[in-house]
Enzyme design. Structure first.
Site, PDB file in Angstrom:
ATOM      1  N   LYS A 574     -44.292 -65.068  48.530  1.00  0.00           N
ATOM      2  CA  LYS A 574     -43.208 -64.196  48.997  1.00  0.00           C
ATOM      3  C   LYS A 574     -43.666 -62.789  49.381  1.00  0.00           C
ATOM      4  O   LYS A 574     -42.985 -61.810  49.102  1.00  0.00           O
ATOM      5  CB  LYS A 574     -42.074 -64.098  47.972  1.00  0.00           C
ATOM      6  CG  LYS A 574     -41.543 -65.411  47.468  1.00  0.00           C
ATOM      7  CD  LYS A 574     -41.275 -66.417  48.558  1.00  0.00           C
ATOM      8  CE  LYS A 574     -40.112 -66.044  49.456  1.00  0.00           C
ATOM      9  NZ  LYS A 574     -39.920 -67.068  50.519  1.00  0.00           N
ATOM     10  N   GLY A 576     -45.371 -62.658  52.554  1.00  0.00           N
ATOM     11  CA  GLY A 576     -45.637 -62.818  53.979  1.00  0.00           C
ATOM     12  C   GLY A 576     -46.905 -63.587  54.261  1.00  0.00           C
ATOM     13  O   GLY A 576     -47.336 -63.711  55.408  1.00  0.00           O
ATOM     14  N   THR A 578     -47.399 -66.698  54.249  1.00  0.00           N
ATOM     15  CA  THR A 578     -47.163 -67.878  55.082  1.00  0.00           C
ATOM     16  C   THR A 578     -47.110 -67.504  56.566  1.00  0.00           C
ATOM     17  O   THR A 578     -47.646 -68.215  57.419  1.00  0.00           O
ATOM     18  CB  THR A 578     -45.852 -68.567  54.659  1.00  0.00           C
ATOM     19  OG1 THR A 578     -45.895 -68.758  53.246  1.00  0.00           O
ATOM     20  CG2 THR A 578     -45.701 -69.899  55.334  1.00  0.00           C
ATOM     21  N   GLY A 796     -31.779 -62.803  53.272  1.00  0.00           N
ATOM     22  CA  GLY A 796     -30.702 -61.922  52.843  1.00  0.00           C
ATOM     23  C   GLY A 796     -31.208 -60.502  52.658  1.00  0.00           C
ATOM     24  O   GLY A 796     -32.192 -60.105  53.272  1.00  0.00           O
ATOM     25  N   PRO A 797     -30.546 -59.746  51.798  1.00  0.00           N
ATOM     26  CA  PRO A 797     -30.959 -58.363  51.569  1.00  0.00           C
ATOM     27  C   PRO A 797     -32.375 -58.305  50.985  1.00  0.00           C
ATOM     28  O   PRO A 797     -32.802 -59.221  50.292  1.00  0.00           O
ATOM     29  CB  PRO A 797     -29.939 -57.835  50.562  1.00  0.00           C
ATOM     30  CG  PRO A 797     -29.335 -59.053  49.937  1.00  0.00           C
ATOM     31  CD  PRO A 797     -29.385 -60.125  50.966  1.00  0.00           C
TER      32      PRO A 797
END
Ligand SMILES: *[C@@H]1O[C@H](CO)[C@@H](O)[C@H](O)[C@H]1NC(C)=O
Ligand SMILES: *[C@@H]1O[C@H](CO)[C@@H](O)[C@H](O)[C@H]1NC(C)=O
Ligand SMILES: *[C@@H]1O[C@H](CO)[C@@H](O)[C@H](O)[C@H]1NC(C)=O
Ligand SMILES: *[C@@H]1O[C@H](CO)[C@@H](O)[C@H](O)[C@H]1NC(C)=O
Ligand SMILES: *[C@@H]1O[C@H](CO)[C@@H](O)[C@H](O)[C@H]1NC(C)=O
Length: 842
Positions: A574, A576, A578, A796-797
């Site tokens: 989580k 980036g 990927t 989302g946020p």
């Protein structure tokens, strides 16, 4: 029943197994971290020996019964658990001889340590971690560096030692500048330097003796001319070793060359050596000092297991084999050794094909040996002594082994040992491992090889073999290894029977100077013992086969190290990674791994359970290289970054790889990870709010705590990054830290930087191949015809609720400060989010 196949040969089955292993030192100079805790106080480095008495009023403190120690302020804590079992070693330089010898002993005994250069630039590493002490013992290669330390650091260190009951070992090395006689600054202790000594004895009343047996006088000169002896009338000092000066024929006065400070003077226990470790008895006493000063926390038991393998039974060249008298001597010696090592039995490795291949006399030796079959333990080599890797398939290999079986009704390999597989030097790095059910134990050399068969021809002369045994390498091997398996050969038991000579002499030396309890076990039980004793050794550590010529030689010719990745994208999740993986895959020179057949995603070789499947399994994830010079494979597994084991494993197999990690704001990362779990319907994530997760306490349900750890732990960037640095620290260019935020907003510039980092000749302009997707809010791959390929949906946020943010900012604060220091040391630009975060702290 039986046993051990000599690995030298088993190994060569390697097309079947290809296990290459390498053990790395877990302790590495953490130079990076330490220098942040500097105190910029100027040091006084001059030796500060006040003029003292002259050498002729030397005398020795009489030995006396020991004072009871535990009452002394700051002696060893009885529970022994207030400090980590790590030794702090102050060395003179990374290359100093004595420093390396100290470290070698610690490594051999598998004691954890950390080295610091003293005096350095005034750096004293942080000694405590909250309520815990980080070190169980302090060692100074040069005790004067301690004595002459500036008052501030000295106070810090002394207080630490007293509070945590930490002792100290120091070496005094006289040099041209040392005065002949002097007081050790601040101590009621006098030193007399530059003496030649002889005739050393161990003080039988010395409390630190554990392995050392005080019984014998070591007669003759001690090595070196510049010894220092200690003298005091303070009751805190107790001699450990005593010797005469070489000149003092008449008086026979004994001087203290190793002294123990019982802590009665200033509350700190010390052991001081008047010379370096080149005298073997110092090594023995040093091992006991480690044990005593750490209240046996860094201590080897007195139990030592010894197994002697005799390889190449029947194989030896005509004229060098065992005759009838040699076989009888072997049995006799075995019986003799059994008086001190219960059930001692030689372990014989044979190749059946060469039975009766010697002279008539030697053939009669073979017959006699065979008639003694029940007297020994046996293990098979290949029938014709071939190298297993020369066999094309397993069935032919098995056939060969069966031939041995016909001869002896025993074969089969469940346990084996090796001295060169892994081909690790020095020997202290050899480790056992288990692969496909076969337990492999490390093997030691004892100074004897196939060609060493006569005393007079021993390399360096017969006295060299004696030196190896009497306090030398062979002695140290037994001293420092709970289990020693020695390699010898048939030829060492014919001819001058150096094998018998060596082990009889070794045994005699061990019994004279140590309290070691010698034992033996047959290979299977020995393997049980070994893996009980060293449970962490079960996992192999795969090593790059191309880093060692011997490994490469036994590797299948069809395999190539070009099939390994040269770049690892290690995550964390989580941030980036990927997206970066996708972008990297767009480069014509870079090829990614095939996706995992099981998870359809990452391979997770270094961090996961597939590691034990071996390197062939891993290589299957990469295409056969078409053109080895230009293929540049890379792999991404986001679990590598925060895995405890991935860095050491990756560095063993891919020592030259480049490493890229993408770091974004850990607060943002934690939240994104939580949302990701929810999106994937993780029940715990669905049940608990983000705030619940991050603030869960020790009393929370286990499921919640597990989720919390998985959510927060990857964000301890400094901890994880320094682990990678430890293993990829040779030059700092090997690890690139990418700012996750920049990757999001300006991926083309990041890709430019990465291409430079990887040294790709073919620079691709990613401005032309990436396009911003306004709907999704991020950059995507631009395909022919103006379409884009994006990863996933818009998220989302970015940030959680205010309260959680405040909590996490605080939670990650120290880690972020450490990260900034690390990145600074690495010469890398601080990510924007980190700079912002640091500003907010101030
Ligand atoms: C120890 O001292 C002797 C004599 O000064 C020297 O020859 C030897 O190299 C030293 N060894 C170490 C490990 O420092
Ligand atoms: C011992 O010290 C003297 C000076 O005190 C020096 O001249 C000599 O070289 C030293 N010997 C060794 C072996 O270091
Ligand atoms: C130890 O020696 C010093 C100096 O030689 C002397 O002043 C002191 O009284 C002695 N202490 C004892 C306990 O003998
Ligand atoms: C193994 O090799 C032998 C001889 O090269 C051959 O006859 C045999 O069929 C092979 N077996 C297998 C299973 O490939
Ligand atoms: C292999 O790579 C080299 C340079 O990297 C290139 O010159 C050569 O044409 C390539 N060969 C093939 C068959 O792709």
């Amino acid at each position: 029943m039986l046993s051990v196949l000599r690995l030298r040969r088993l190994v060569r089955q390697v097309p079947l197994q290809t296990s290459f292993i390498f053990l790395f030192l877990l302790c590495i100079l953490s130079v990076f971290l330490s220098s942040y805790f500097l105190f910029a106080i100027k040091r006084k480095l001059e030796p500060s020996l006040a003029a003292g008495r002259s050498a002729d009023d030397l005398y020795v403190t009489p030995s006396r019964p020991l004072p009871f120690l535990s009452g002394v302020g700051g002696t060893l804590s009885s529970d022994g658990s207030r400090t980590d079992p790590v030794v702090l070693v102050f060395v003179e330089s990374p290359y100093s001889q004595l420093g390396q010898e100290i470290v070698a002993i610690l490594e051999s005994a598998r004691f954890r340590y950390r080295t610091e250069i003293s005096p350095g630039k005034g750096d004293m590493p942080t000694l405590t971690d909250g309520q815990r002490g980080r070190f169980v013992l302090i060692i100074y290669e040069n005790i004067l560096k301690y004595v002459n330390m500036d008052a501030w650091n000295r106070e810090l260190l002394d207080r630490y030692c007293i509070e945590f009951g930490v002792g100290m070992i120091g070496f005094f090395k006289a040099n041209e500048k040392s005065l002949l006689s002097a007081q050790l600054k601040g101590f009621p202790l006098f030193l007399h330097s530059n003496l030649g000594l002889k005739d050393c004895t161990v003080n039988p009343k010395s409390p630190l003796l554990h392995v050392t047996r005080a019984q014998q006088v070591f007669s003759g000169p001690l090595p070196g001319d510049n010894w220092t002896v200690f003298q005091s009338n303070h009751s805190t000092y107790e001699p450990v070793l005593l010797a005469k000066t070489r000149s003092a024929e008449s008086t026979g006065l004994m001087h203290t060359s190793v002294v123990q400070d019982l802590g009665l003077h200033d509350g700190i226990q010390r052991v001081l050596f008047g010379h370096n470790l080149s005298f073997w008895l110092h090594k023995l006493v040093f091992v006991d000092a480690l044990s005593f000063l750490t209240a046996k926390r860094l201590s080897l038991s007195l139990e030592r297991f010894i197994l002697v393998d005799i390889d190449d039974i029947f194989v030896g060249k005509e004229g060098t084999r065992m005759k009838v008298a040699d076989v009888k001597a072997l049995v006799e010696t075995q019986n003799e050794l059994r008086r001190s090592i219960p059930d001692f039995t030689f372990n014989l490795g044979f190749s059946g094909k060469f039975f009766h291949a010697g002279t008539d006399e030697e053939d009669r030796g073979d017959d006699l040996l065979l008639s003694y079959v029940e007297e020994f333990w046996w293990f098979p080599h290949m029938w014709s002594h071939m190298q297993p890797h020369r066999f094309h398939n397993q069935s032919v290999l098995a056939e060969q082994m069966m031939l041995n079986r016909l001869m002896f009704h025993r074969v089969f390999v469940l346990v084996t040992s090796t001295e060169e597989y892994p081909h690790l030097k020095p020997a202290r790095f050899r480790r056992g491992f288990i692969h496909r059910g076969i337990r492999v134990l490390p093997r030691q050399t004892c100074g004897l090889f196939t060609h060493t068969i006569f005393h007079k021809d021993y390399p360096g002369g017969p006295q060299e073999l004696e030196r190896i045994i009497d306090g030398g390498e062979l002695f140290l091997t037994v001293l420092l290894n709970p289990i020693s398996i020695f390699m010898t050969h048939l030829s060492n038991y014919g001819n001058d029977r150096l094998g018998l000579f060596t082990f009889k002499r070794l045994l005699n030396f061990l019994l004279t100077w140590t309290h070691l309890k010698l034992q033996t076990l047959p290979p299977l039980q020995l393997a049980d013992k070994y893996f009980q004793r060293f449970p962490s050794d079960t996992e192999p550590l795969w090593q790059d086969p191309c880093e060692d010529k011997r490994h490469k030689d036994i590797w299948s010719k069809e395999k190539t190290c070009d099939r390994f990745p040269k770049l690892l994208l290690i995550g964390p999740q989580k941030t980036g990674a990927t997206a970066l993986y996708l972008f990297l895959g767009m480069h014509p020179d870079l090829s990614s791994n095939y996706p995992s057949k099981e998870t359809f995603e990452e391979i997770q070789f270094f961090s996961g359970h597939s590691y034990h499947r071996g390197i062939d399994w891993y290589m299957e994830y990469f295409p056969l290289p078409s053109n080895s010079s230009s293929d540049y494979y890379f792999e991404k597994s986001a679990s590598y970054f925060d895995s405890d084991v991935a860095a050491v494993r990756a560095a063993a197999l891919l020592p030259r790889a480049r490493i890229i990690t993408v770091l974004s704001d850990p607060v943002e990362r934690a939240f994104a990870w939580y949302q990701h779990q929810r999106a994937h319907a993780d029940p715990a994530a669905l049940k608990y709010s983000f705030h619940d997760v991050i603030t869960a306490s020790h009393n929370a349900p286990v499921k919640l705590q597990v989720l919390q750890k998985r959510c927060l732990a990857p964000g301890w960037y400094a901890t994880h990054l320094s682990r990678w640095l430890e293993h990829y620290h040779h030059d700092q260019v090997r690890i690139l830290v990418v700012d996750g935020q920049t990757l999001k907003t300006d991926p083309a510039s990041v890709m430019e930087k990465i291409q430079t980092f990887l040294g790709l000749e073919n620079q691709v302009d990613y401005h032309k191949t990436l396009a911003f997707d306004p709907k999704k809010g991020f950059w995507c791959q631009l395909l022919d015809g103006g379409k884009t390929k994006c990863l996933g949906k818009s998220k989302g946020p970015r940030y959680p609720d205010k309260q959680s943010q405040v909590f996490l900012r605080k939670y990650y604060r120290d880690g972020n400060i450490q990260l900034s220091k690390l990145l600074y040391k690495m010469g890398q630009v601080l990510p924007g989010w980190l700079r912002e975060d640091l500003l907010n702290i101030r």
